[in-house]
Design a protein around this motif. Structure first.
Motif, mmCIF file in Angstrom:
data_model
loop_
_atom_site.group_PDB
_atom_site.id
_atom_site.type_symbol
_atom_site.label_atom_id
_atom_site.label_comp_id
_atom_site.label_asym_id
_atom_site.label_seq_id
_atom_site.Cartn_x
_atom_site.Cartn_y
_atom_site.Cartn_z
ATOM 1 N N ASP A 59 0.793 -1.300 0.131
ATOM 2 C CA ASP A 59 -0.169 0.061 -0.146
ATOM 3 C C ASP A 59 0.876 1.075 0.004
ATOM 4 O O ASP A 59 0.304 2.271 -0.330
ATOM 5 N N GLU A 60 1.815 1.240 0.473
ATOM 6 C CA GLU A 60 2.960 2.244 0.394
ATOM 7 C C GLU A 60 4.489 1.815 0.247
ATOM 8 O O GLU A 60 4.768 0.844 0.415
ATOM 9 N N ILE A 61 5.149 2.868 -0.164
ATOM 10 C CA ILE A 61 6.637 2.670 -0.208
ATOM 11 C C ILE A 61 7.537 2.713 0.997
ATOM 12 O O ILE A 61 7.491 3.860 1.608
ATOM 13 N N LYS A 62 7.656 1.541 1.791
ATOM 14 C CA LYS A 62 8.597 1.507 2.696
ATOM 15 C C LYS A 62 9.987 1.060 2.529
ATOM 16 O O LYS A 62 10.222 0.587 1.516
ATOM 17 N N GLU A 63 10.937 1.730 3.102
ATOM 18 C CA GLU A 63 12.354 1.482 2.902
ATOM 19 C C GLU A 63 12.696 0.112 2.981
ATOM 20 O O GLU A 63 13.630 -0.464 2.193
ATOM 21 N N SER A 64 12.111 -0.732 4.041
ATOM 22 C CA SER A 64 12.411 -2.134 4.003
ATOM 23 C C SER A 64 12.021 -2.957 2.592
ATOM 24 O O SER A 64 12.746 -3.683 2.335
ATOM 25 N N TYR A 65 10.784 -2.371 2.202
ATOM 26 C CA TYR A 65 10.184 -2.959 0.741
ATOM 27 C C TYR A 65 11.133 -2.554 -0.290
ATOM 28 O O TYR A 65 11.537 -3.434 -1.100
ATOM 29 N N LEU A 66 11.575 -1.263 -0.321
ATOM 30 C CA LEU A 66 12.533 -0.711 -1.418
ATOM 31 C C LEU A 66 13.848 -1.314 -1.538
ATOM 32 O O LEU A 66 14.361 -1.523 -2.607
ATOM 33 N N GLN A 67 14.376 -1.770 -0.153
ATOM 34 C CA GLN A 67 15.659 -2.463 -0.186
ATOM 35 C C GLN A 67 15.884 -3.901 -0.786
ATOM 36 O O GLN A 67 16.995 -4.340 -1.342
ATOM 37 N N GLU A 68 14.601 -4.465 -1.037
ATOM 38 C CA GLU A 68 14.524 -5.885 -1.696
ATOM 39 C C GLU A 68 13.992 -5.828 -3.238
ATOM 40 O O GLU A 68 14.456 -6.576 -3.773
ATOM 41 N N ALA A 69 13.591 -4.631 -3.548
ATOM 42 C CA ALA A 69 13.136 -4.456 -4.955
ATOM 43 C C ALA A 69 14.207 -4.421 -6.075
ATOM 44 O O ALA A 69 15.193 -3.536 -5.840
ATOM 45 N N GLY A 70 14.115 -4.876 -6.982
ATOM 46 C CA GLY A 70 14.991 -4.466 -8.257
ATOM 47 C C GLY A 70 14.382 -3.635 -9.253
ATOM 48 O O GLY A 70 14.819 -2.974 -9.926
ATOM 49 N N VAL A 71 12.823 -3.747 -9.106
ATOM 50 C CA VAL A 71 11.895 -2.811 -9.820
ATOM 51 C C VAL A 71 10.937 -2.339 -9.194
ATOM 52 O O VAL A 71 10.191 -2.780 -8.362
ATOM 53 N N LEU A 72 10.638 -1.157 -9.509
ATOM 54 C CA LEU A 72 9.433 -0.300 -8.583
ATOM 55 C C LEU A 72 8.560 0.199 -9.659
ATOM 56 O O LEU A 72 8.858 0.947 -10.691
ATOM 57 N N LEU A 73 7.395 -0.252 -9.527
ATOM 58 C CA LEU A 73 6.041 0.307 -10.384
ATOM 59 C C LEU A 73 5.197 0.937 -9.460
ATOM 60 O O LEU A 73 5.008 0.726 -8.669
ATOM 61 N N CYS A 74 5.021 2.613 -9.794
ATOM 62 C CA CYS A 74 4.270 3.311 -8.773
ATOM 63 C C CYS A 74 3.426 3.908 -9.416
ATOM 64 O O CYS A 74 3.647 4.120 -10.829
ATOM 65 N N ASP A 75 2.372 4.676 -8.944
ATOM 66 C CA ASP A 75 1.635 5.738 -9.633
ATOM 67 C C ASP A 75 2.054 7.211 -8.937
ATOM 68 O O ASP A 75 3.011 7.344 -8.457
ATOM 69 N N GLU A 76 1.334 8.285 -9.703
ATOM 70 C CA GLU A 76 1.856 9.480 -9.388
ATOM 71 C C GLU A 76 1.954 10.160 -7.874
ATOM 72 O O GLU A 76 2.692 10.819 -7.487
ATOM 73 N N ALA A 77 1.030 9.366 -6.939
ATOM 74 C CA ALA A 77 0.691 9.864 -5.912
ATOM 75 C C ALA A 77 1.522 8.948 -4.821
ATOM 76 O O ALA A 77 1.625 9.238 -3.569
ATOM 77 N N HIS A 78 2.216 7.937 -5.482
ATOM 78 C CA HIS A 78 3.076 7.198 -4.538
ATOM 79 C C HIS A 78 4.546 6.941 -5.117
ATOM 80 O O HIS A 78 4.670 6.146 -6.003
ATOM 81 N N GLN A 79 5.255 8.080 -4.761
ATOM 82 C CA GLN A 79 6.839 8.034 -5.244
ATOM 83 C C GLN A 79 7.781 7.886 -4.075
ATOM 84 O O GLN A 79 7.583 8.415 -3.486
ATOM 85 N N PRO A 80 8.816 7.310 -4.223
ATOM 86 C CA PRO A 80 9.829 7.380 -3.416
ATOM 87 C C PRO A 80 10.540 8.614 -3.275
ATOM 88 O O PRO A 80 10.544 9.408 -3.992
ATOM 89 N N THR A 81 10.969 8.698 -1.593
ATOM 90 C CA THR A 81 11.597 10.033 -1.472
ATOM 91 C C THR A 81 13.220 9.946 -1.906
ATOM 92 O O THR A 81 13.649 8.893 -1.898
ATOM 93 N N PRO A 82 13.890 10.984 -2.123
ATOM 94 C CA PRO A 82 15.463 10.954 -2.233
ATOM 95 C C PRO A 82 16.093 10.174 -1.294
ATOM 96 O O PRO A 82 17.087 9.373 -1.313
ATOM 97 N N GLU A 83 15.603 9.963 -0.019
ATOM 98 C CA GLU A 83 16.211 9.612 1.114
ATOM 99 C C GLU A 83 16.061 8.038 1.038
ATOM 100 O O GLU A 83 16.874 7.310 1.213
ATOM 101 N N GLN A 84 14.905 7.681 0.646
ATOM 102 C CA GLN A 84 14.634 6.126 0.463
ATOM 103 C C GLN A 84 15.405 5.774 -0.686
ATOM 104 O O GLN A 84 15.915 4.463 -0.677
#
Length: 430
Positions: A258-283
């Protein structure tokens, strides 16, 4: 003492069960065809899951077929288009291991041989049943003396062959597992690219969602360096269903959140998202495995684009976000992951290199400082590696180099390329 690979045909080498497809061809004008199709499929599945003896299943299916030589010709044309994608892209494996690859199937040589022979597999290494025909060319039966027409046929055949060496079995059905159960093969790989049978998967030494995975596990040369099923594709927000279907067809491991969490992003090789859900520079600073972002909408933050660039992450967005063009983002993501193409990226320089056959492709992303290309070429020269194609593009932040080399390489070369000063990311494509 060699190494042998025993490979099934139906739902393994091809995406379908050939006798089921033959029934659809031969009975297409039969008024009761749907009921007969279902009977044949039920007999197939019962045997593949170990609920019915293979001999009884085969007997029942052949009795229902009502097929002839002309139908077989149509079937062969159909099967050539239904070779499993991971088998199709790894044809060089079969070419390089012609003496070690055996097709062992409860299917029939009349349709198996024309299909697999196009993949360098020797006719003498194809073991299957054979049909019996009448003078009019109608199928009236099969050779019942062939061990592959009998229950436990693959076990009986392998005992007769008495292969000396380490043997791996690849297949989707219970008869493939029986080879491991009998002790005749070292490992059984349950092949699930086309169908996953729970009763078979539970008994396997390894589950292999593609031939890429099998080759990767066994450290064998392959068309792609890293199996797609090992790459997690994180999906957050409203992402078109058609896009997900395309990514699933490519074999990616889809994970919805439902949201982009750092723990999820650390495991991902590809991210598909919409305009309302984008990663932060810090993530993005901590997303070490992330290679590509596909945004269904516009990436408005310059800081996000810059942070992605600094960490070697390419972004494809869709400012117009046309729902009728749902394949725009997945096509770009797949082209980058498979070929290294960056066309239409909003943060990487544009590069559309042609694919060079019989070559290995390496990607090097680095800070845009002078002399990096020379250092890359110095590594190849020191190891006597011939470069057959090389492409460099830059923007204000990064340099992006694709190098195609004609010969093999070892881990030392890869380590040296990664260790070049100002390297951001290095990736071996194929």
């Amino acid at each position: 003492m060699g190494q042998y690979y025993i490979i099934d045909f139906d739902s393994t080498f091809t995406q379908v069960e050939a006798l089921d497809e033959l029934a659809r061809i031969s009975l297409k004008d039969h008024p009761g065809r749907e009921q007969i199709y279902q009977q044949i499929e039920d007999l197939t599945n019962a045997a593949m899951e170990g609920k019915l003896s293979f001999a009884d299943s085969l007997e029942g299916r052949i009795r229902l077929l009502s097929a002839n030589r002309e139908h077989l010709s149509q079937l062969v044309k159909h099967l050539r288009k239904k070779v499993s994608p991971s088998f199709s892209r790894n044809s060089m494996f079969f070419k390089n291991h012609q003496d070690e690859v055996l097709i062992v199937s409860g299917g029939f040589k009349e349709f198996i041989t024309p299909v697999v022979s196009e993949y360098y597999i020797k006719k003498e290494n194809i073991y299957a049943n054979t049909f019996e025909f009448n003078e009019q060319g109608d199928i009236i039966g099969y050779d019942r003396s062939n061990p592959l027409s009998q229950e436990g046929g693959k076990v009986k055949l392998l005992k007769e062959l008495n292969l000396q060496g380490e043997i791996h079995g690849i297949g989707d059905g219970y008869s493939d597992f029986q080879l491991k159960e009998s002790g005749l093969i070292k490992k059984f790989f349950a092949f699930t690219e086309n169908i996953e049978r729970k009763s078979v998967v539970e008994k396997a030494d390894h589950v292999t969602p593609s031939l890429d995975e099998f080759l990767y596990i066994n450290r064998l040369p392959r068309a792609i360096s890293y199996p797609k099923n090992r790459i997690k594709c994180l999906v957050v927000g409203k992402v078109e269903e058609e896009a997900l279907v395309q990514m699933q067809k490519e074999g990616y491991n889809i994970r919805h959140h439902d949201e982009i969490k750092e723990s999820y992003l650390q495991e991902a090789g590809v991210l598909l998202c919409d305009e309302a859900h984008q990663p932060t520079p810090e993530q993005l600073q901590n997303a070490g495995r992330l290679k590509v972002i596909g945004c269904f909408g516009k990436v408005n933050s310059r800081k996000v684009m810059d942070a992605a660039c600094e960490n070697g992450i390419i972004i494809f967005d869709d400012p117009k976000h046309n729902p009728r063009n749902a394949d725009f983002i997945p096509k770009r993501v797949i082209a980058f992951m498979n070929e290294g193409k960056t066309h239409t990226s909003c943060n990487f320089p544009d590069l559309q290199p042609p694919r060079i056959n019989n070559a290995h492709r390496l990607i090097h992303i680095h800070k845009n400082v002078p002399g990096i290309l020379a250092k890359i070429n110095e590594v190849f020269a020191r190891h006597n590696i011939n470069i057959v194609g090389e492409f460099l593009v830059t923007n204000a932040q990064i340099g992006y180099v694709i190098t195609d080399v004609s010969s093999g390489y070892d881990e030392q070369i890869l380590s040296e390329l990664k260790a070049i000063e100002n390297t951001i990311k290095f990736r071996l494509l194929y």
